[in-house]
Design a protein around this motif. Structure first.
Motif, PDB file in Angstrom:
ATOM      1  N   ALA A  14       0.835  -1.209   0.000  1.00 58.77           N
ATOM      2  CA  ALA A  14       0.000   0.000   0.000  1.00 58.77           C
ATOM      3  C   ALA A  14       0.867   1.255   0.000  1.00 58.77           C
ATOM      4  N   ASP A  15       1.953   1.263   0.768  1.00 57.94           N
ATOM      5  CA  ASP A  15       2.851   2.432   0.809  1.00 57.94           C
ATOM      6  C   ASP A  15       3.528   2.655  -0.537  1.00 57.94           C
ATOM      7  N   GLN A  16       3.949   1.572  -1.190  1.00 61.38           N
ATOM      8  CA  GLN A  16       4.594   1.697  -2.500  1.00 61.38           C
ATOM      9  C   GLN A  16       3.603   2.201  -3.544  1.00 61.38           C
ATOM     10  N   MET A  17       2.360   1.726  -3.477  1.00 59.89           N
ATOM     11  CA  MET A  17       1.333   2.183  -4.411  1.00 59.89           C
ATOM     12  C   MET A  17       1.066   3.668  -4.192  1.00 59.89           C
ATOM     13  N   ALA A  18       1.025   4.081  -2.929  1.00 60.53           N
ATOM     14  CA  ALA A  18       0.801   5.494  -2.617  1.00 60.53           C
ATOM     15  C   ALA A  18       1.937   6.355  -3.165  1.00 60.53           C
ATOM     16  N   THR A  19       3.176   5.867  -3.075  1.00 64.73           N
ATOM     17  CA  THR A  19       4.325   6.586  -3.623  1.00 64.73           C
ATOM     18  C   THR A  19       4.188   6.734  -5.132  1.00 64.73           C
ATOM     19  N   GLU A  21       1.450   6.681  -6.934  1.00 68.99           N
ATOM     20  CA  GLU A  21       0.353   7.613  -7.229  1.00 68.99           C
ATOM     21  C   GLU A  21       0.756   9.058  -6.948  1.00 68.99           C
ATOM     22  N   ARG A  22       1.439   9.284  -5.847  1.00 68.25           N
ATOM     23  CA  ARG A  22       1.813  10.646  -5.429  1.00 68.25           C
ATOM     24  C   ARG A  22       2.915  11.224  -6.313  1.00 68.25           C
ATOM     25  N   LEU A  92       9.595   2.600 -12.479  1.00 62.49           N
ATOM     26  CA  LEU A  92       8.241   2.350 -12.969  1.00 62.49           C
ATOM     27  C   LEU A  92       7.499   3.685 -12.939  1.00 62.49           C
ATOM     28  N   LEU A  93       6.992   4.094 -14.081  1.00 62.78           N
ATOM     29  CA  LEU A  93       6.289   5.373 -14.188  1.00 62.78           C
ATOM     30  C   LEU A  93       4.786   5.149 -14.176  1.00 62.78           C
TER      31      LEU A  93
END
Length: 117
Positions: A14-19, A21-22, A92-93
């Motif tokens: 979840a933290d990596q996904m948030a990074t 997205e942000r 990863l972009l």
């Protein structure tokens, strides 16, 4: 030339996904940074990857990645059992992610692929 899929998948916390997205970019998980590339899996490899490397973890996400976006920074390399895995030598972009969502499984335990929309 072999017929390789045009989409691969990245499992993220979840933290990596948030990074991603942000910031619009994700340099990689600790294992990616240690190995020097972002580990991706094909649809056929995804469930085994999750079972082997993310067993017991919750709050995971799956991102579908358009492999046509990477050119020479994407390499297919042999890994476990002689299978070829897509490895991304670069970040990863977010703009290359075509769908993502929480990791979910079908009744048979197969990881469900994210769908756009």
């Amino acid at each position: 030339m072999t017929d390789r899929p045009q989409t691969a998948y990245k499992v993220l916390t979840a933290d990596q996904m948030a990074t991603l997205e942000r910031d619009g970019t994700f340099a990689g998980a600790p294992v990616d940074l240690a190995d020097g590339y972002v580990h991706l899996s094909t649809a056929n490899q995804l469930t085994e990857t999750v079972d082997k490397h993310f067993a017991g973890q919750t709050d995971l996400h799956v991102a579908a990645v358009d492999l046509g976006s990477f050119g020479g920074s994407l390499k297919w390399e042999e890994s476990r059992g002689g299978q070829l895995f897509p490895h991304l030598y670069g970040p990863l972009l977010l703009e290359t992610v075509i769908a993502y969502g929480p990791l979910e499984r079908d009744d048979d335990g197969t990881v469900r692929l994210p769908v756009a929309g």
